[in-house]
Motif scaffolding. Structure first.
Motif, short mmCIF file in Angstrom:
data_model
loop_
_atom_site.label_atom_id
_atom_site.label_comp_id
_atom_site.label_asym_id
_atom_site.label_seq_id
_atom_site.Cartn_x
_atom_site.Cartn_y
_atom_site.Cartn_z
N PHE A 1 41.05 35.53 -41.92
CA PHE A 1 42.29 34.76 -41.88
C PHE A 1 43.46 35.70 -42.18
CE2 PHE A 1 41.14 34.75 -46.35
CZ PHE A 1 42.35 34.88 -47.01
N ARG A 2 44.65 35.22 -41.88
CA ARG A 2 45.87 35.98 -42.17
C ARG A 2 46.93 35.02 -42.70
NH1 ARG A 2 50.64 37.84 -39.34
NH2 ARG A 2 50.04 36.64 -37.49
N ILE A 3 47.43 35.31 -43.89
CA ILE A 3 48.51 34.49 -44.44
C ILE A 3 49.82 34.92 -43.79
CG2 ILE A 3 49.83 33.92 -46.51
CD1 ILE A 3 47.29 34.14 -48.13
N GLY B 1 42.29 30.85 -34.02
CA GLY B 1 43.03 30.11 -33.00
C GLY B 1 43.76 28.90 -33.51
N LYS B 2 43.92 28.79 -34.83
CA LYS B 2 44.63 27.66 -35.42
C LYS B 2 45.65 28.17 -36.43
CE LYS B 2 40.77 25.97 -36.91
NZ LYS B 2 39.74 25.14 -37.59
N MET B 3 46.62 27.31 -36.73
CA MET B 3 47.52 27.57 -37.83
C MET B 3 47.32 26.47 -38.85
SD MET B 3 51.67 28.06 -38.06
CE MET B 3 52.06 26.32 -37.86
N SER C 1 46.11 21.20 -39.91
CA SER C 1 45.95 22.29 -38.94
C SER C 1 46.56 21.95 -37.59
CB SER C 1 44.46 22.62 -38.76
OG SER C 1 43.77 21.55 -38.16
N LEU C 2 47.01 22.99 -36.94
CA LEU C 2 47.51 22.92 -35.57
C LEU C 2 46.78 23.97 -34.74
CD1 LEU C 2 51.38 22.80 -36.14
CD2 LEU C 2 50.03 20.99 -35.07
#
Length: 206
Positions: free
Chosen positions: A21-23, A38-40, A192-193
């Motif tokens: 993951f990446r903040i 593939g989500k935010m 989530s989006l």
């Protein structure tokens, strides 16, 4: 919609493999933004921290670590609350509170949970006393309520400054415990989006 208190809270679910993951940052000093597969994700930092603290409390088989106050705090209660507190001193001790009789209607608080050492002791004990009066709840339910209340009070609040390292710890816990999706009071932790849903908003895809 279900009442939030009726939503399932799976306590201290088993840890799973942590995904990459990446903040990205933090919105409104409240929501941690995370890019993942593939989500935010938008993670409510208060709800996440509250859940972490709650899980630790219920997983610990020992009484909650307490802090002795420099001076005992005397709390005035109603006759019924006073009696209820004195009848449940062992339960309070398990939750990290050391209390004793200080005369009719008065309770001396000598120790509080370490996580609540900066809280208003009078307010804390008054809230607990009111809950202890509820004869319909068995003792385990009263202790669980205290843990929920303690976790909520001790967790970071919306608007607080939260260092990146602490944000990362919150996200690691949430993502490595897949069943942790609600705070102890039933509010969602994660929204989530998908990348596709975002691209649809910008007319990049149909």
């Amino acid at each position: 919609l279900p009442v939030v208190e009726d939503l399932p809270v799976v306590p201290f679910s088993e840890e799973t493999e942590l995904p990459d993951f990446r903040i990205i940052g933090e919105a409104f000093k409240t929501y941690i933004l995370v890019e993942l597969e593939g989500k935010m994700l938008m993670v409510d930092k208060h709800a996440a921290h509250e859940r972490i603290l709650y899980d630790r409390l219920i997983a610990n088989k020992e009484p909650v670590q307490s802090q002795m106050l420099l001076m005992p705090v005397t709390v005035s209660l109603s006759k019924e609350e006073y009696s209820a507190v004195l009848e449940q001193t062992d339960l309070l001790k398990e939750a990290g509170f050391e209390v004793s009789d200080f005369g009719p209607g008065l309770i001396a608080v000598r120790e509080v949970p370490v996580m609540l050492e900066n809280e208003d002791v009078t307010v804390l004990l008054s809230e607990i006393a009111g809950k202890l009066l509820d004869k319909s709840d068995p003792t385990p339910a009263k202790l669980e309520w205290m843990y929920k209340n303690m976790a909520c009070r001790a967790a970071v609040k919306a608007g607080d400054d939260t260092p990146p390292a602490e944000q990362e710890k919150f996200i690691e816990y949430v993502l490595s415990h897949r069943e942790v999706r609600y705070c102890p009071h039933g509010r969602p932790i994660v929204f989530s989006l998908t990348k596709k849903s975002v691209e649809k908003q910008f007319k990049r895809v149909k």
